[in-house]
Design a protein around this motif. Structure first.
Motif, PDB file in Angstrom:
ATOM      1  N   HIS A 217       0.919  -0.993  -0.123  1.00 13.54           N
ATOM      2  CA  HIS A 217      -0.039   0.127  -0.020  1.00 13.54           C
ATOM      3  C   HIS A 217       0.634   1.145  -0.153  1.00 13.54           C
ATOM      4  CE1 HIS A 217      -2.545   3.103   1.936  1.00 13.54           C
ATOM      5  NE2 HIS A 217      -3.645   2.404   1.162  1.00 13.54           N
ATOM      6  N   GLU A 218       1.828   1.433   0.839  1.00  8.72           N
ATOM      7  CA  GLU A 218       2.852   2.391   0.920  1.00  8.72           C
ATOM      8  C   GLU A 218       3.465   2.729  -0.117  1.00  8.72           C
ATOM      9  OE1 GLU A 218       1.919   4.057   3.685  1.00  8.72           O
ATOM     10  OE2 GLU A 218       2.974   5.468   2.579  1.00  8.72           O
ATOM     11  N   ILE A 219       4.184   1.421  -0.766  1.00  4.32           N
ATOM     12  CA  ILE A 219       4.864   1.800  -2.039  1.00  4.32           C
ATOM     13  C   ILE A 219       3.913   2.355  -3.236  1.00  4.32           C
ATOM     14  CG2 ILE A 219       6.091   0.636  -3.991  1.00  4.32           C
ATOM     15  CD1 ILE A 219       6.957  -1.393  -1.823  1.00  4.32           C
ATOM     16  N   ASN A 221       1.005   3.891  -2.879  1.00  2.69           N
ATOM     17  CA  ASN A 221       0.767   5.228  -2.767  1.00  2.69           C
ATOM     18  C   ASN A 221       1.858   6.300  -3.306  1.00  2.69           C
ATOM     19  OD1 ASN A 221      -1.658   6.089  -1.702  1.00  2.69           O
ATOM     20  ND2 ASN A 221      -1.250   5.106   0.215  1.00  2.69           N
ATOM     21  N   GLN A 222       3.238   5.868  -2.930  1.00  2.63           N
ATOM     22  CA  GLN A 222       4.227   6.664  -3.305  1.00  2.63           C
ATOM     23  C   GLN A 222       4.403   6.745  -4.966  1.00  2.63           C
ATOM     24  OE1 GLN A 222       8.053   7.099  -1.336  1.00  2.63           O
ATOM     25  NE2 GLN A 222       7.228   6.337   0.688  1.00  2.63           N
ATOM     26  N   MET A 223       4.287   5.553  -5.412  1.00  2.00           N
ATOM     27  CA  MET A 223       4.047   5.744  -6.898  1.00  2.00           C
ATOM     28  C   MET A 223       3.209   6.598  -7.608  1.00  2.00           C
ATOM     29  SD  MET A 223       4.854   1.919  -8.157  1.00  2.00           S
ATOM     30  CE  MET A 223       6.603   1.187  -8.220  1.00  2.00           C
ATOM     31  N   GLN A 225       1.630   8.866  -6.311  1.00  4.93           N
ATOM     32  CA  GLN A 225       1.866  10.468  -6.153  1.00  4.93           C
ATOM     33  C   GLN A 225       2.943  11.050  -6.888  1.00  4.93           C
ATOM     34  OE1 GLN A 225       2.619   9.982  -1.794  1.00  4.93           O
ATOM     35  NE2 GLN A 225       0.586   9.779  -1.334  1.00  4.93           N
TER      36      GLN A 225
ATOM     37  N   ASP B   3       3.154  14.416   1.680  1.00  2.95           N
ATOM     38  CA  ASP B   3       2.848  13.007   1.490  1.00  2.95           C
ATOM     39  C   ASP B   3       3.869  12.101   2.255  1.00  2.95           C
ATOM     40  OD1 ASP B   3       0.933  13.650  -0.447  1.00  2.95           O
ATOM     41  OD2 ASP B   3       2.252  13.966  -2.014  1.00  2.95           O
ATOM     42  N   ALA B   7       2.785   9.323   4.780  1.00  8.67           N
ATOM     43  CA  ALA B   7       3.311   7.904   4.765  1.00  8.67           C
ATOM     44  C   ALA B   7       4.250   7.625   6.107  1.00  8.67           C
ATOM     45  CB  ALA B   7       4.435   8.045   3.560  1.00  8.67           C
ATOM     46  N   ARG B  10       1.376   7.119   8.795  1.00 10.76           N
ATOM     47  CA  ARG B  10       0.673   5.844   8.304  1.00 10.76           C
ATOM     48  C   ARG B  10       1.323   4.634   8.746  1.00 10.76           C
ATOM     49  NH1 ARG B  10      -1.249   6.434   2.554  1.00 10.76           N
ATOM     50  NH2 ARG B  10      -3.201   6.905   3.143  1.00 10.76           N
ATOM     51  N   SER B 203      -5.809   1.953   7.233  1.00  6.48           N
ATOM     52  CA  SER B 203      -5.912   2.363   5.540  1.00  6.48           C
ATOM     53  C   SER B 203      -6.094   1.401   4.823  1.00  6.48           C
ATOM     54  CB  SER B 203      -4.560   3.143   5.226  1.00  6.48           C
ATOM     55  OG  SER B 203      -3.430   2.427   5.722  1.00  6.48           O
ATOM     56  N   LEU B 204      -5.975   0.044   5.102  1.00  8.43           N
ATOM     57  CA  LEU B 204      -6.090  -1.098   4.377  1.00  8.43           C
ATOM     58  C   LEU B 204      -7.379  -1.936   4.516  1.00  8.43           C
ATOM     59  CD1 LEU B 204      -2.523  -2.861   5.106  1.00  8.43           C
ATOM     60  CD2 LEU B 204      -3.525  -1.784   2.984  1.00  8.43           C
ATOM     61  N   ILE B 248      11.685   2.974   0.693  1.00  7.19           N
ATOM     62  CA  ILE B 248      10.640   3.080  -0.581  1.00  7.19           C
ATOM     63  C   ILE B 248      11.106   4.166  -1.561  1.00  7.19           C
ATOM     64  CG2 ILE B 248       8.280   3.288  -1.124  1.00  7.19           C
ATOM     65  CD1 ILE B 248       7.504   2.105   1.383  1.00  7.19           C
ATOM     66  N   ARG B 249      10.998   5.528  -0.966  1.00  8.09           N
ATOM     67  CA  ARG B 249      11.430   6.523  -1.871  1.00  8.09           C
ATOM     68  C   ARG B 249      12.762   6.239  -2.737  1.00  8.09           C
ATOM     69  NH1 ARG B 249       9.193   9.757  -4.868  1.00  8.09           N
ATOM     70  NH2 ARG B 249       7.513   9.459  -3.265  1.00  8.09           N
ATOM     71  N   LEU B 252      12.288   4.093  -5.588  1.00 13.26           N
ATOM     72  CA  LEU B 252      11.875   4.642  -6.645  1.00 13.26           C
ATOM     73  C   LEU B 252      12.941   5.590  -7.414  1.00 13.26           C
ATOM     74  CD1 LEU B 252       8.234   5.532  -5.148  1.00 13.26           C
ATOM     75  CD2 LEU B 252       9.163   3.435  -6.415  1.00 13.26           C
TER      76      LEU B 252
END
Lengths: 354, 297
Positions: A217-219, A221-223, A225, B3, B7, B10, B203-204, B248-249, B252
């Motif tokens: 869910h978190e990954i 969401n970041q994608m 966004q 954001d 995150a 959350r 959130s899930l 995570i960031r 990406l």
């Protein structure tokens, strides 16, 4: 003061006696345990066992295989047993116990079961072994079938489709763990985006687990966004979190793996790179319990009924009108690419390096 | 920026609630390695309870009751059966993971993930972008402040610390360490249930087998990192959440150049470094000498 263990009014065992008795009982139980499987083997149970190394409850591969095995068992009337094996150190023991118990067919999932099967299959020539999603054995064994899936071919079609329907030109891929077959899936999507032209980008990420919907869910969401509007999932139970993230915004699309996932996102799950593990297991077990069983390797790709890229019929009904129209408009191009892959005119690179 | 903060909140909120449970246990002298098991019981009960009853409150209530009962069981095993707290805690984790799987299979006839029709109430439009967060995020600072006041500014809190550090001294002034430990574990059970519910319903709205994915152990690490101080341990939890979000960031942004596995390991590397620094600052070797032993003398 006596330091013994009291049993009843006047019976006190010394610690040494108690330990000796315990050891004796354990040895007796162990001997009995060894004898029991032999008796079961002598009886010939016709048992078909599935040892799955990912947890059930993924709305995907494992659930599908368990359901198909149950269905086949009801149709043909043989007993089944499904076992979730987490720890690779226990695989030989689990497989060995099943073989000792007289299992006629033992199926195991994914690459991690290859070594225990290689080790045990020669010792149990009457048991038929199936490895779902594995590489061919070298040399092949007469009582072992390995099945591989060219899932990356479906991911290539997904990448091509995403390149056409994405409004932002940004495509995402979320895998469970970075493994060679999953790396190949991500690379196939990148190859498709490059082949489509138009400068689309594919961003890949891995959740590090096939069972962490919160991380998925978190990954996702970041994608989203970051402007990505189409994500290909490849992460079993983690997928549910990714679909949930897609449901939280407008214009977000997901391509999943199993029809069971349509209901999780009726207006966001636009397509599937379908891999029907259940059907595949059904086919292989049917062959294994039949008279014409042959060991060897089976490579399963597009056009076999096991792997395909499908447009979601639920999305066609409930998805945003503009995206549904766009999906239908580009679909002939996807069909053409699929035909090209099947007849060999379109070659998709299999690249496991990231 | 917003954001990223969303995150972090959350992913950090469930961790913080569970960390508070660990803080209470640690102050009572118990190394609580059952946090993972309690958290997944809370996560499962919240979803299954909501699906079965149609009420989030009932689901949360069931989770709290089950987690308190499981905590009482842990206390019984440690205190009455004299089991090693570390082993008993790991046993509770196994019980939670296996028990929730069994419960889902028994109730629904399959191990498939369970989806709730709705989740915890959200903060709403009044909070702008932060409105997507659940109300438990809003209550989290209050919970931290409450535990700080309870453990640092009340007679009960000081007695609890005394029970953890020197049970003989506590007993000599009429405090019953066993009873204090029971209270601390049960209150911790409430926090674990809330943390689990936030994970699965914040959130899930999903429960899947093993979905805590080691968060309970990270909460335990945060307790050690934060020296069992409510604010310090909360800070450690937030640190782990920040590192997780940055991981995570980083995937990406740098996934093309840096191995994904290395970026995924960042929170765990940070955990090890954090615990190591914590040990260095407070004399880790000394703490390790009594590791896991329930001091009752």
């Amino acid at each position: 003061m006596s330091r013994g263990i009291r049993f009843g009014r006047n019976q006190t065992w010394s610690r040494r006696t108690f330990l000796k008795a315990s050891a004796g009982a354990a040895a007796l139980a162990g001997t009995g345990g060894l004898a029991l499987p032999n008796r079961a083997r002598a009886q010939g149970s016709g048992l078909v066992a599935l040892v799955h190394t990912q947890a059930a409850g993924d709305n995907g591969p494992i659930d599908s295989m368990i359901a198909s095995l149950k269905k086949l068992s009801e149709e043909q009337g043989f007993p089944i047993r499904t076992i979730y094996a987490q720890d690779s150190a226990t695989f030989p023991q689990i497989f060995g116990s099943l073989a000792d118990a007289g299992a006629e067919v033992i199926a195991g999932t994914f690459n991690e079961v290859a070594e225990p099967i290689k080790e045990l299959a020669p010792a149990y020539p009457d048991t038929k072994w199936i490895q779902i999603f594995g590489d061919p054995f070298d040399p092949p064994m007469p009582n072992v079938v390995t099945v591989s899936y060219d899932y990356y071919l479906g991911c290539y079609l997904s990448g091509l489709f995403a390149s056409r329907v994405s409004k932002t030109g940004k495509i995402g891929y979320i895998g469970g763990v970075s493994l060679p077959p999953l790396n190949a899936d991500l690379n196939a999507m990148k190859a498709a985006a490059a082949a489509a032209g138009g400068g689309q980008t594919v961003t890949g990420a891995f959740a590090g687990s096939f069972q962490d919907p919160a991380k998925g869910h978190e990954i996702a969401n970041q994608m989203y966004q970051d402007g990505i509007d189409y994500i290909q999932t490849d992460a079993a139970a983690t997928d549910t979190g990714i679909i949930q993230a897609a449901n939280e915004g407008e214009g977000r699309m997901v391509s999943a793996i199993s029809p069971e996932q349509y209901k999780l996102g009726p207006s966001t799950v636009i397509a599937l790179v379908a891999l029907d593990f259940g059907q595949s297991l059904y086919n292989e077990v049917t062959k294994a319990i039949g008279p014409d069983f042959q060991g060897g390797h089976l490579s399963t790709g597009l056009g076999t009924g096991v792997i395909d890229f499908l447009l979601s019929p639920v999305f066609e009904e409930q998805g945003p009108a503009d995206l549904v129209a766009k999906a239908k408009e580009v679909w002939p191009e996807i069909e053409e690419a699929r035909a090209g892959i099947i007849n060999g005119t379109l070659e998709v690179p299999f690249n496991t390096e990231l | 920026m917003d954001d990223t903060l969303i995150a972090i909140l959350r992913s950090g909120t469930p961790l913080i609630y569970v960390t508070l449970a660990g803080v209470l246990a640690q102050r009572a002298g118990i190394w609580h390695l059952g946090l993972e098991g309690l958290m997944i019981i809370g996560a499962c009960a919240a979803v299954v309870g909501t699906v079965q009853s149609g009420s989030v409150l009932v689901g949360l209530g069931i989770g709290i009751v089950l987690c308190v009962l499981a905590s009482a069981l842990l206390w019984f095993v440690i205190e009455k059966l004299r089991a090693n707290p570390i082993i008993a805690g790991l046993g509770l984790t196994g019980l939670g993971l296996g028990g929730t799987d069994l419960a889902v299979q028994a109730i629904y006839g399959s191990q498939a993930s369970v989806n709730a029709p709705f989740g915890l109430p959200r903060l709403g439009d009044a909070f702008g972008q932060y409105g997507v967060l659940s109300i438990l995020v809003l209550f989290m600072p209050l919970a931290v402040a409450g535990v700080w006041v309870l453990t640092r500014r009340t007679r009960w809190g000081l007695q609890l610390s005394a029970c953890g550090e020197h049970p003989f001294a506590a007993r000599s002034v009429g405090v019953n360490p066993a009873r204090m430990r029971l209270a601390a574990l049960c209150l911790g059970g409430v926090f674990c249930a809330i943390g689990g519910a936030e994970l699965s319903m914040g959130s899930l709205q999903i429960f899947a087998y093993g979905m805590t994915a080691g968060r309970g152990f990270m909460a335990f690490a945060a307790v050690i990192f934060g020296a069992a101080h409510p604010v310090g341990a909360t800070g450690a939890s937030l640190f782990f959440a920040i590192v997780g979000a940055l991981g995570i960031r980083a995937q990406l942004l740098f996934g093309e150049r840096v191995p994904h596995d290395l970026l995924l390991a960042l929170p765990y590397i940070a955990t090890v470094i954090g615990v190591w620094i914590s040990g260095k600052l407070r004399g880790g070797a000394k703490a390790a000498a009594t590791f896991g032993e329930l001091r009752d003398y």
